[in-house]
Design an enzyme around this catalytic site. Structure first.
Site, PDB file in Angstrom:
ATOM      1  CD  GLU A  72     -42.307  13.209  29.574  1.00 18.79           C
ATOM      2  OE1 GLU A  72     -42.032  14.060  30.442  1.00 18.79           O
ATOM      3  OE2 GLU A  72     -41.493  12.365  29.196  1.00 18.79           O
TER       4      GLU A  72
ATOM      5  CG  HIS B 230     -42.568  14.373  35.071  1.00 22.97           C
ATOM      6  ND1 HIS B 230     -41.959  13.766  36.148  1.00 22.97           N
ATOM      7  CD2 HIS B 230     -42.223  13.652  33.978  1.00 22.97           C
ATOM      8  CE1 HIS B 230     -41.291  12.704  35.722  1.00 22.97           C
ATOM      9  NE2 HIS B 230     -41.436  12.620  34.417  1.00 22.97           N
TER      10      HIS B 230
ATOM     11  CG  HIS C 238     -35.415   8.155  33.080  1.00 22.46           C
ATOM     12  ND1 HIS C 238     -34.600   9.267  33.164  1.00 22.46           N
ATOM     13  CD2 HIS C 238     -36.607   8.594  32.605  1.00 22.46           C
ATOM     14  CE1 HIS C 238     -35.274  10.331  32.735  1.00 22.46           C
ATOM     15  NE2 HIS C 238     -36.497   9.951  32.395  1.00 22.46           N
TER      16      HIS C 238
END
Length: 877
Positions: A375, A378, A466
């Protein structure tokens, strides 16, 4: 509908004519061209002197050379990356001062003391842009359009806000001026947060596309003591009052005012409160009375989140990066969020901070270092290549986050690459499930682009970001298994920060990695290892070849994001736009039997949601100059021009037509969603004028109107099909149990057919009745085994459903995508209709068993048809 990425159509190797310092026997520099622009996609093999001093000025001076065909004044510097002797300057393109979506251009230098030379340049710069940057549509109107058209489920719209965020130019041809609209709220059906960056044509008002800003995981597997019993050191901060906070100021990025690692406790507040940039007022740092953060901080994920953020910082510091933004900016985490008090088993990066949930069968999602690394990566991507979160560029975005997340975890814990769990993402999040069952993705799944790429429509998982990520990340992980982490991590990081651009597809991504390999001076053997890894995963030019289908193509290449076909008799209608999706959408009609479609709409307005009764078509358009919505009608044979039957500021959502009667639903002057009827030349009449009554999805047949009726009763929202006899005005509301939801009542001539969800679990049964609402019967029973539809239509013989399959689990294949099924109105089990393996989206029932639908199997969205169900389909199709 699936997003078709920009791809190279030619690769040319040319000798540059500009003077250089290379020896006469050196190989000439190579230039790779990009379709639709004169600016090269990449120039490598250079060795030319550059001016000393400011790298931005040196880069602009180099790009002033005529061979680049660009004006450096149109470049806004974003950042400069220094990697030892390598120096990369990244620019963003501006057109008449307006940012160009996804257009980054880079210049690569190599330094030797004070001496600097250019070794390469490239990216994406659009030289053919001529679009006017003066909008016709206001930002306020664009926000309203995005709110209505890009939130598919009308129940979710109630809790979504829309705010314009300025103008951008969307690339392609002459370009397209668009309003950037931020949609914030929650998905009422999926019960998850919603944060979209939507784009609306600022000249025509046509919705273009939307990008999901939330980079989510899971559900996948997710210490002070960590959730897994490891005692770890935490860099905390002792306050003047003696309390301790999770505030880390020990990192090199701390400059006395900024550059911390901060961890906050949401204290059970809902994730919805944490969408805005930064930390909401009233949210406090995780606090302890002693320097030992106890079990309560293990349970909320605070220990894991704070410790893991430090590991992520240290990893990227080892690659030469100071924090997620590369500038030593503070890193924020928030733990202990819920979904309105219930467990929120997910985590997301919102562009400024990390937010973690957990509960139930899951630890806090901060309890998996690979998820934390994923995460936070990102954030690194946002501040470097900023890969657009759609289709292949979005899958690369997710794939790079997968790669670096796993790399951080295996290096921090000393896990060998040969460990079978090394390639799993989030495998430690589950409290009881084994790693292989808990993991959200596996970088060692061996997926191949041409065989395993999922044909998602852009409205679902942003085009498969994804589901398709491991095709790209798998190739990178294969390289790491062969060459080791130190070499491969530097290679991939260099490719991300110095060679990739926002709209890269898989082939562009491969080129970026191979370019980085050349820049790093990797051996021929190692460069071959890289090439072979991409080859094994099918990432090579031309991999997106058409796959076998059992349908017949009516229109090849539907590019309108809002396209939705309708059928009556042998005629169909649909909206479409140009191949680059930049032109105003038009209304087309054609015959199911074949032949070239013809255009019904006129002018340069955005047109959408056409319907037909077999003789005439009706559709909506938007007059950008007056900011009015319009309804038009025209004979299918074009024997007369389009007739304007409605023109007002009121937003129109959908229409229906039967003879000289036109019906539409939309938002009226009172701000409520209703249904209006216009018969012949008479003025429109609202049939939902009763206070607090809302109407959706009208259907029209044989002098009757059916629609979804919503109202409040005893403080609860109710839903039921309603039928209006247009001759008498009498309305029948078909009784439905409290708490049930009805969807898309459809008049077929002999029947009224609708879907119903009695227990709000997302599974729907099917009911039918006589056209007047009497003689109700169940076609498919609702319950735990009922279907999960994504679309619905019916005729006098069958109900047609697009169904999400059950039992797919963590399977990654086209088998998890919705497929069309049919069931006789007399009852039975829905049966598969087409064996096409891709996404089968919006469809319309024709006569008998004929269906016309949007199909994404062959790499783009086509309008296709069949006239009978498939006898059987291969497993996995």
């Amino acid at each position: 509908m699936s997003w078709r990425p920009i791809t190279l159509v030619a690769v040319l190797c040319l000798a540059l004519t500009a003077p250089g310092t290379a020896a006469a026997d050196d190989p000439p520099p190579e230039v790779e061209q990009r379709a639709g622009t004169r600016a090269p996609a990449e120039v490598h093999g250079l060795s030319e002197p550059a001016q000393a001093g400011d790298p931005v000025a040196a880069a602009k001076a180099h790009l002033a050379d005529p061979r680049y065909h660009l004006d450096p004044a149109d470049l806004a510097p974003l950042r400069t990356v220094v990697d030892g002797a390598d120096e990369t300057v990244r620019f963003a393109q501006r057109h008449q001062g307006v940012p160009v979506f996804g257009a980054h251009y880079l210049v690569h230098f190599r330094k030797d003391g004070d001496r600097r030379e250019v070794v390469g340049a490239g990216g994406r710069f659009l030289t053919e842009l001529t679009v006017s940057t003066t909008p016709t549509v206001t930002g306020k109107t664009a926000a309203r359009i995005a709110h209505t058209t890009m939130i598919r489920d009308h129940r979710s719209r109630e809790g979504v806000t829309a705010q314009d965020a300025g103008l951008v130019v969307v690339p392609g041809g002459a370009g397209q001026l668009a309003w950037h609209v931020v949609l914030t709220g929650r998905d009422a059906v999926a019960k998850k947060p919603l944060l979209l960056d939507a784009y609306v044509d600022a000249h025509s008002g046509r919705p273009l596309f939307a990008v999901d800003r939330l980079r989510m995981e899971g559900p996948v597997t997710g210490s002070g003591q960590t959730a897994h019993g490891r005692t770890v050191e935490l860099n905390a901060y002792e306050r003047a009052d003696g309390a301790y906070e999770l505030r880390d100021r020990t990192r090199p990025m701390w400059d006395g005012t900024d550059g911390e690692i901060l961890t906050y406790d949401a204290a059970g507040r809902t994730f919805f409160d944490f969408f805005t940039p930064g930390i909401p007022e009233g949210t406090e740092l995780v606090r302890s009375a002693t320097p030992v953060f106890g079990p309560e901080h293990t349970e909320t994920g605070a220990v894991d989140a704070h410790w893991s953020a430090g590991q992520v910082y240290a990893y990227y510091r080892g690659l030469g990066r100071d924090g997620l933004d590369g500038q030593g900016g503070t890193m924020y985490s928030v733990v202990n969020v819920t979904a309105d008090g219930e467990p929120y088993t997910n985590a997301f990066w919102d562009g400024t901070k990390m937010v973690y949930g957990g509960g139930g069968d899951y630890h806090s999602f901060a309890a998996a270092l690979d998820v934390v690394g994923h995460e936070m990566t990102h954030g690194v991507i946002t501040h470097s290549a900023d890969l657009v979160y759609i289709g292949q560029s979005g899958a690369i975005n997710e794939g790079l986050a997968d790669y670096f997340g796993n790399a951080i975890q295996v290096d921090t814990y000393g896990i060998p690459m040969s460990d079978p769990n090394a390639s799993l993402l989030g495998e430690t999040l589950c409290k009881t499930a084994p790693p292989e069952e808990c993991a959200g993705r596996d970088l060692g799944d061996g997926r191949v682009a041409g065989e395993d790429y999922l044909g998602f429509a852009v409205g679902y998982d942003n085009g498969g970001v994804h589901y398709n990520s491991t095709i790209f990340s798998g190739a990178l992980w294969d390289v790491r298994e062969t060459l080791g982490g130190a070499v491969t991590d530097r290679l991939v990081y260099k490719a991300l920060t110095e060679y990739m651009t926002p709209l890269d597809d898989f082939v562009d991504g491969r080129r970026a990695v191979e370019s980085a390999a050349r820049a790093l001076g990797m051996s021929a053997r190692d460069k071959l290892t890289v090439a072979r890894a991409f080859d094994r995963h099918g990432i090579r030019p031309g991999w997106e070849r058409a796959l076998r289908t059992d349908s017949r193509v009516l229109i090849d290449g539907i590019t309108d994001r809002l396209a939705r076909p309708d059928v009556a008799g042998d005629r169909y209608v649909i909206s479409n736009t140009s191949p680059d999706a930049l032109s105003p959408s038009v209304i087309l009609t054609g015959r199911i039997g074949g032949g070239k479609p013809v255009r019904l709409s006129e002018g340069e307005r955005w047109n959408s949601v056409p319907v037909t009764d077999g003789r005439r078509a009706a559709w909506t358009s938007f007059d950008a100059a007056q900011e009015h919505y319009q309804v038009h009608v025209r004979p299918l044979d074009r024997s007369s021009p389009p007739e304007l039957v409605f023109d007002a500021p009121s937003l129109v959502d959908s229409v229906a037509i039967d003879g000289d009667t036109i019906v539409w639903d939309g938002v009226g002057a009172d701000g409520e969603h209703g249904v209006w009827v216009k018969r012949g030349s008479a003025a429109p009449v609202e049939v939902t004028a009763e206070a607090a009554v809302h109407g959706f999805s009208p259907s029209l047949k044989g002098g009757r109107l059916a629609y979804e009726r919503y109202w409040t009763e005893d403080g609860a929202l109710r839903s039921a099909p309603a039928v209006v006899d247009l001759r008498t005005g009498a309305e029948t509301v078909i009784p439905m149990p409290a708490g049930s939801w009805t969807v898309k009542p459809t008049l077929t001539g002999r029947h009224l057919v609708w879907m119903y969800d009695a227990d709000d679990d997302g599974r729907y049964g099917i009911m039918r009745a006589a056209p007047d609402g009497t003689r109700r019967a169940v076609v498919v029973q609702d319950g735990p085994q009922a279907p999960r539809p994504n679309w619905f239509d019916a005729n006098d013989e069958v109900a047609t459903l697009g169904l999400w399959p059950d039992g797919s689990g963590n399977e990654v294949s086209n088998a998890i995508l919705p497929k069309i099924h049919q069931v006789p109105l007399g009852g039975g089990t829905p049966q598969r209709y087409s064996c096409n393996r891709g996404y089968q989206d919006y469809f319309a029932s024709g006569e008998g068993r004929t269906v016309v639908w949007l199909d994404g199997t062959d790499g783009n969205t086509d309008l296709v048809t069949r006239d009978r169900p498939a006898p059987r389909c291969r497993t996995g199709s």
